[in-house]
Design an enzyme around this catalytic site. Structure first.
Site, PDB file in Angstrom:
ATOM      1  N   HIS A 179       0.796  -1.116   0.001  1.00 47.22           N
ATOM      2  CA  HIS A 179       0.119  -0.037  -0.034  1.00 47.22           C
ATOM      3  C   HIS A 179       0.798   1.470  -0.036  1.00 47.22           C
ATOM      4  O   HIS A 179       2.061   1.112   0.156  1.00 47.22           O
ATOM      5  CB  HIS A 179      -0.895  -0.158   1.323  1.00 47.22           C
TER       6      HIS A 179
ATOM      7  N   ASP B 127       0.591   4.960   2.054  1.00 39.59           N
ATOM      8  CA  ASP B 127      -0.086   5.661   3.193  1.00 39.59           C
ATOM      9  C   ASP B 127      -1.215   6.656   2.558  1.00 39.59           C
ATOM     10  O   ASP B 127      -0.806   7.513   1.896  1.00 39.59           O
ATOM     11  CB  ASP B 127       0.722   6.119   4.184  1.00 39.59           C
TER      12      ASP B 127
ATOM     13  N   HIS C 215       4.831   0.023   0.294  1.00 41.38           N
ATOM     14  CA  HIS C 215       5.392  -0.932   1.389  1.00 41.38           C
ATOM     15  C   HIS C 215       4.470  -1.693   1.895  1.00 41.38           C
ATOM     16  O   HIS C 215       3.187  -1.587   1.679  1.00 41.38           O
ATOM     17  CB  HIS C 215       5.984   0.262   2.313  1.00 41.38           C
TER      18      HIS C 215
ATOM     19  N   ARG D  59       4.651   5.788  14.474  1.00 43.65           N
ATOM     20  CA  ARG D  59       4.437   6.416  13.003  1.00 43.65           C
ATOM     21  C   ARG D  59       3.983   7.642  13.113  1.00 43.65           C
ATOM     22  O   ARG D  59       3.036   8.055  13.471  1.00 43.65           O
ATOM     23  CB  ARG D  59       3.863   5.406  12.081  1.00 43.65           C
TER      24      ARG D  59
HETATM   25  C1  SIN Z   1       3.029   0.797   7.803  1.00 43.88           C
HETATM   26  O1  SIN Z   1       2.185   0.341   6.855  1.00 43.88           O
HETATM   27  O2  SIN Z   1       2.881   2.212   7.635  1.00 43.88           O
HETATM   28  C2  SIN Z   1       3.789   0.162   8.643  1.00 43.88           C
HETATM   29  C3  SIN Z   1       4.932  -0.659   8.100  1.00 43.88           C
HETATM   30  C4  SIN Z   1       5.546  -1.513   9.194  1.00 43.88           C
HETATM   31  O3  SIN Z   1       5.109  -1.637  10.085  1.00 43.88           O
HETATM   32  O4  SIN Z   1       6.601  -1.925   8.612  1.00 43.88           O
END
Ligand code: SIN
Length: 275
Positions: free
Chosen positions: A93, A95, A249, A264
């Site tokens: 995805h 973000d 990612h 995050r």
């Molecule tokens: C995310 O998708 O923002 C998290 C990625 C992760 O936890 O590695």
């Protein structure tokens, strides 16, 4: 500061930098522009330092669905406990692509990492676009695609492991649909890149479902080629920042029985223009 490329197409790790140090910022920013994914190893930072660093890139865009850190609501918690099964972000995805102005970047700080696994994998959307044939690029240029939060964070997510364990919530706020060009011109680099992703893109506008599904499926297979990827292996203290307009990612959920705890912050972006 030492900047080491992770692969030929994407990512770099940065050693010897301190994200709190004003004099390091220009070099970090240049590395981000050059590599789209940067991992600053071994940062000794507090949530306030994390927020201050994010503020240097733009305003913070608070995620509507992730459980926030109680003391610092600008920070979203990305957590999988040892007894939980589902990780957050397991599907490829970008973000916030369901927003009209998708997030520019995300900054993930590893607080606690499992003894093995728990990597994050990224794909490079500029090089993936470059790797298509000229005739197929002509077909894609000028198309737009719909992105949505509804099927990921709406009603249906109430049954997910992450929702049942209160790691995500606010399903009533999953009302966003947004139309973006399939091929964007990157707002900073000017480079052309694909802007569709398997989790949030629902269809290509103006095509039949069969046509849209076929094109998206083909693009998703293409983008996942190993030559467009890089992989970040985390240690506590690492901070990785990625450009959501240039990458996908996913979190690799291969560490059952161990805890992984991250903070995050997502930084505001802008409306995206067709290439
Ligand atoms: C995310 O998708 O923002 C998290 C990625 C992760 O936890 O590695």
């Amino acid at each position: 500061m030492e900047i080491r490329k992770l692969t030929g197409n994407l990512g770099a790790e940065i050693l010897g930098a301190d994200l709190r140090d004003e004099s390091h910022f220009d070099e970090i920013k240049q590395a981000f522009t050059d590599h789209s994914v940067i991992t600053l190893r071994d940062q000794k930072i507090t949530p306030d330092d994390h927020i201050r660093f994010a503020g240097k890139w733009g305003s913070i865009n608070v995620n509507r669905f992730f459980t926030p850190l109680q003391t610092h609501p600008q920070i979203a918690i990305v957590l999988k406990e040892a007894d939980q099964t589902g990780a957050i972000g397991e599907m490829w995805h970008t973000d916030h692509s369901y927003d009209h102005e998708p997030a520019m970047g995300s900054i993930l700080h590893a607080i606690e990492t499992p003894p093995f696994g728990g990597d994050t994998v990224f794909c490079a959307m500029g090089p993936a676009y470059d790797g298509l044939s000229p005739r197929f690029k002509e077909l894609l240029d000028g198309l737009y695609a719909w992105h949505s939060s509804r099927h990921v964070f709406g009603e249906a997510q109430a049954r997910s492991d992450a929702a049942k364990t209160n790691r995500i919530g606010n399903s009533e706020l999953a009302t966003q649909d947004a139309l973006h060009p399939v091929v964007i011109r990157h707002p900073l680099s000017g480079r052309k890149g694909l802007f569709v992703n398997p989790q949030f893109t629902t269809c290509i506008d103006g095509l039949s479902k069969a046509e849209s599904d076929a094109i998206l499926h083909m693009l998703y297979q293409h983008c996942q080629k190993p030559e467009y990827q890089c992989r970040v292996n985390w240690r506590p203290g690492d901070v990785t920042m990625w450009d959501n307009r240039a990458t996908w990612h996913k979190a690799i959920n291969d560490y059952h029985g161990h805890r992984r705890y991250m903070h995050r912050i997502t930084v505001e972006g802008c409306a995206l223009s067709a290439a």
